[in-house]
Design an enzyme around this catalytic site. Structure first.
Site, PDB file in Angstrom:
ATOM      1  N   VAL A  97       0.826  -1.208   0.000  1.00  0.00           N
ATOM      2  CA  VAL A  97       0.000   0.000   0.000  1.00  0.00           C
ATOM      3  C   VAL A  97       0.855   1.251   0.000  1.00  0.00           C
ATOM      4  CG1 VAL A  97      -1.643   1.321   1.391  1.00  0.00           C
ATOM      5  CG2 VAL A  97      -1.982  -1.135   1.054  1.00  0.00           C
ATOM      6  N   ASP A  98       1.939   1.252   0.787  1.00  0.00           N
ATOM      7  CA  ASP A  98       2.758   2.456   0.916  1.00  0.00           C
ATOM      8  C   ASP A  98       3.396   2.842  -0.417  1.00  0.00           C
ATOM      9  OD1 ASP A  98       3.356   4.459   2.676  1.00  0.00           O
ATOM     10  OD2 ASP A  98       5.022   3.429   3.656  1.00  0.00           O
ATOM     11  N   ASP A  99       4.012   1.876  -1.092  1.00  0.00           N
ATOM     12  CA  ASP A  99       4.615   2.176  -2.398  1.00  0.00           C
ATOM     13  C   ASP A  99       3.558   2.600  -3.403  1.00  0.00           C
ATOM     14  OD1 ASP A  99       7.687   1.401  -2.989  1.00  0.00           O
ATOM     15  OD2 ASP A  99       6.941   0.278  -1.287  1.00  0.00           O
ATOM     16  N   HIS A 158      -0.128   8.476   3.794  1.00  0.00           N
ATOM     17  CA  HIS A 158       0.323   8.530   2.400  1.00  0.00           C
ATOM     18  C   HIS A 158      -0.829   8.256   1.430  1.00  0.00           C
ATOM     19  CE1 HIS A 158       4.683   7.640   3.841  1.00  0.00           C
ATOM     20  NE2 HIS A 158       4.425   8.933   3.804  1.00  0.00           N
ATOM     21  N   VAL A 199       2.523   6.289  -2.652  1.00  0.00           N
ATOM     22  CA  VAL A 199       3.552   7.269  -3.034  1.00  0.00           C
ATOM     23  C   VAL A 199       3.765   7.263  -4.545  1.00  0.00           C
ATOM     24  CG1 VAL A 199       5.951   7.965  -2.694  1.00  0.00           C
ATOM     25  CG2 VAL A 199       4.621   7.132  -0.759  1.00  0.00           C
TER      26      VAL A 199
END
Length: 682
Positions: free
Chosen positions: A398-400, A477, A403
């Protein structure tokens, strides 16, 4: 004095501050441009601890690859990193050594032929004895000792491969474990079932670590703190599983066991990454190779050969003099998208530059368009995420993804990029993120609603985190990405996400940082996300966060926070000032845009300007987080009674797994300085 202090420039006076700020931004931009890979991406070294090299040395022994050219180089890396007190630590500047890392390094050096009376080993032995000896090592270290004949397999937690058959509704289904735990559990289940070992020769055994003799040693696992009645239950269950395994072996009743092993092997082979590793991280890669070896796969089998060849891949291997370091992971997607964010902040190079176009094209090609483990629980959701590493299609995160969407957002209306499918890529990414939202309103890293606390009670899960619960920084994010893409704040996903953020704020105004150290990272992620969505940045909750940041600013103008802050409340927001953490704090204050923060922002910028050296910022400290160290499988807040109890018992940093991402001290300071220059707040 740290490396960053030794590189400090003379103080910048007020008359030339604006010019110095612009010069620092330009130098940092040029530094990054000079390090772009030919295909358009960026990647820095992901540094962790000596367990990586120690385990690979032991693995090569177990595989019978005694003449592998890495053997001596891995041993040298261990010698190079030993502390003066004889221990090995889990992050730069840790207050103490780590018992698990030190025992594994000791074993690896003995495996490499270092004599027990070698000065390095004598120091290590004495340190281990001073910490209570082998009795206090974790489960994973016990597995490693069993693999080299130094620990009885019957005294390790039993992981039956039959778990592969447990249905999804069952609490112990493998898909209820976090991605990293699941991918590691499967090969360990085979090793646990087969109980293999390749004993060290007599002259290399670890006799010195059994001062009273092996026959008098207590191999039982210490009681698990805070597990209550579950600890008793799982200990008894473990004895039953071992007894059943012994019974089945004695009477050749292994039909079900062999079938489970075959099924597990198929799962492992199916999950091998295209670069030869597994899961984008070291543990499943190394354990999978050993599990395959135990089941008769020779080193030249295509699956094994591909996995072993990965050790020579520069994406994983770092050579320094006579030593070799094997990274715990690699971060090209993360590094590239954050570099693009930094360039967008600085305005140079422009969106039409060759460097940016190559990077953007590289990122678009890295979108994962095939189902992964996440799709077991979401079978009707189309893939659309991004992974952290070069090759990890099973586990986009999810984070990548969030971003990456922030990085793509400025280009979505450009005709050339629309023709290359950027809008479709963004739409798939957004849809995937919405589907991955947990019931609490937040997002975990790899899975949805990965919060089954029961899994944290089993003996196997003493290594760190077994779960992947929603975290504030990942959720922030996503919020920022959706804001930049024009997703309405009235969208149900956003209503729930914003509520999650506010509910997770600490009473003192800070936010816990799961994937970066720590509260500074949390605030640095949340405040820009709230500002992007047009939240009231004069709200009391925002003011408390800004005041908390200002209360942690150091006399030199910078900010720093020790990895110990995950287990020591008094360390929250305190530690050696670093470039990356100073940047996170600055981005938080800049997002709030309060006039009363102008001086703090100026001092923070000056800290970065004065400590920039040849375009970048030296930073030996670890500011990335793998396992935070609290080890209870949930997002812990300072006012949580469970954490309070653990703090009274003392820090458990041996549960922590910290990382130093080589480019954190570069693109984050560039972002902060560029935003300060753009905002005119200094």
């Amino acid at each position: 004095m740290t490396a960053i202090d030794m590189e400090a420039r003379p103080p910048v006076g007020p008359t030339n501050f604006a010019a110095a700020l612009r010069a620092s931004v330009a130098a940092a931009t040029d530094w990054l441009l000079a390090r772009q890979k030919p295909d358009g991406h960026w990647v820095g070294r992901a540094e962790s601890n000596a367990c990586m090299e120690a385990q690979w040395r032991l693995c090569l022994w177990f595989l019978g690859l005694d003449d592998h050219p890495l053997c001596a180089r891995l041993a040298q890396s261990l010698i190079d990193r030993q502390r003066e007190d004889g221990a090995w630590e889990i992050y730069f500047g840790a207050p103490n050594g780590d018992i698990n890392t030190t025992v594994e390094a000791y074993a690896a050096l003995r495996c490499s032929g270092y004599a027990a009376d070698h000065p390095a080993l004598i120091k290590a032995q004495r340190w281990i004895e001073s910490k209570g000896g082998l009795r206090n090592v974790r489960v994973f270290t016990r597995y490693w000792l069993a693999l080299i004949g130094e620990w009885p397999w019957a005294k390790t937690p039993n992981l039956p491969p039959e778990v592969i058959w447990l249905p999804l509704w069952f609490p112990f289904n493998i898909y209820h474990f976090a991605q990293w735990a699941r991918a590691t559990l499967m090969p360990i289940a085979i090793l646990s079932a087969r109980r293999p070992s390749r004993p060290l020769p007599p002259q290399r055994r670890l006799d010195a670590l059994f001062p009273d003799g092996r026959e008098k040693f207590d191999y039982d696992l210490p009681e698990k703190k805070n597990a209550g009645g579950w600890d008793v239950f799982f200990r008894k269950a473990d004895k039953v599983l071992h007894a059943l395994q012994d019974f089945g072996h004695r009477f050749r009743l292994n039909l079900w066991r062999d079938a489970a092993v075959r099924h597990t092997l198929e799962w492992i082979i199916r999950h091998q990454d295209s670069d030869g590793g597994w899961g984008g991280i070291q543990p499943p890669w190394i354990y999978s190779l050993m599990a395959l070896h135990v089941e008769g796969y020779p080193s030249d089998h295509p699956v094994m050969a591909k996995g072993l060849a990965c050790l020579d891949d520069p994406g994983w291997r770092v050579d320094v003099g006579d030593a070799t370091f094997i990274q715990a992971t690699n971060s090209p997607v993360w590094d590239t998208i954050l570099t693009l964010l930094a360039f967008d902040d600085s305005g140079a190079p422009g969106h039409d530059s060759e460097a940016v176009e190559k990077a953007l094209d590289w990122v678009l090609k890295r979108q994962v368009l095939v189902p992964g483990d996440w799709s077991v629980k979401l079978p009707d959701v189309k893939p659309g995420g991004w992974a952290f590493e070069y090759a990890n299609n099973s586990y986009p995160d999810v984070d990548d993804t969030a971003v990456a969407l922030i990085a793509l957002a400025p280009f979505r209306n450009a005709p050339k990029w629309r023709a290359r499918g950027i809008e479709e890529a963004i739409a798939r990414g957004v849809d995937w993120l919405v589907a991955m939202q947990s019931a609490s309103g937040g997002w975990g890293a790899f899975d949805k609603d990965n919060t089954n606390q029961l899994l944290t009670k089993i003996p196997f899960c003493d290594f760190g985190e077994a779960l992947d619960p929603p975290s504030v920084d990942v959720t922030a994010h996503v919020i920022e990405a959706f804001a930049k893409l024009g997703v309405s704040r009235d969208h149900p996903a956003m209503v729930r996400a914003l509520r999650f953020i506010w509910e997770q704020q600490e009473p003192d105004g800070s936010w816990f940082g799961r994937w970066g150290v720590n509260y500074i990272y949390g605030i640095g992620a949340v405040l820009p996300a709230l500002a992007a969505y047009g939240e009231d940045m004069s709200a009391p909750a925002v003011l408390r966060a800004c005041d908390w940041l200002k209360s942690r600013q150091q006399d030199n103008g910078g900010w720093g926070e020790s990895c110990a802050s995950y287990m020591q409340a008094e360390s929250a927001g305190r530690g050696n000032a670093t470039a990356s953490q100073t940047a996170w704090a600055l981005m938080g204050l800049l997002a709030a845009n309060r006039p009363q923060d102008r001086e703090a922002i100026a001092r923070g910028c000056q800290f970065l300007i004065e400590r920039q050296s040849e375009g970048t910022w030296p930073e030996p400290e670890f500011t990335g987080t793998g396992f935070p160290g609290y080890g209870v499988g949930q997002t812990i807040k300072l006012n949580d009674p469970l954490l309070s109890e653990r703090l009274r018992q003392g820090p458990e940093l041996s549960r922590a797994f910290m990382l130093r991402y080589g480019l954190y001290s570069h693109y984050f300071p560039l972002m902060a300085l560029a935003r300060a220059a753009k905002a005119g707040r200094v």
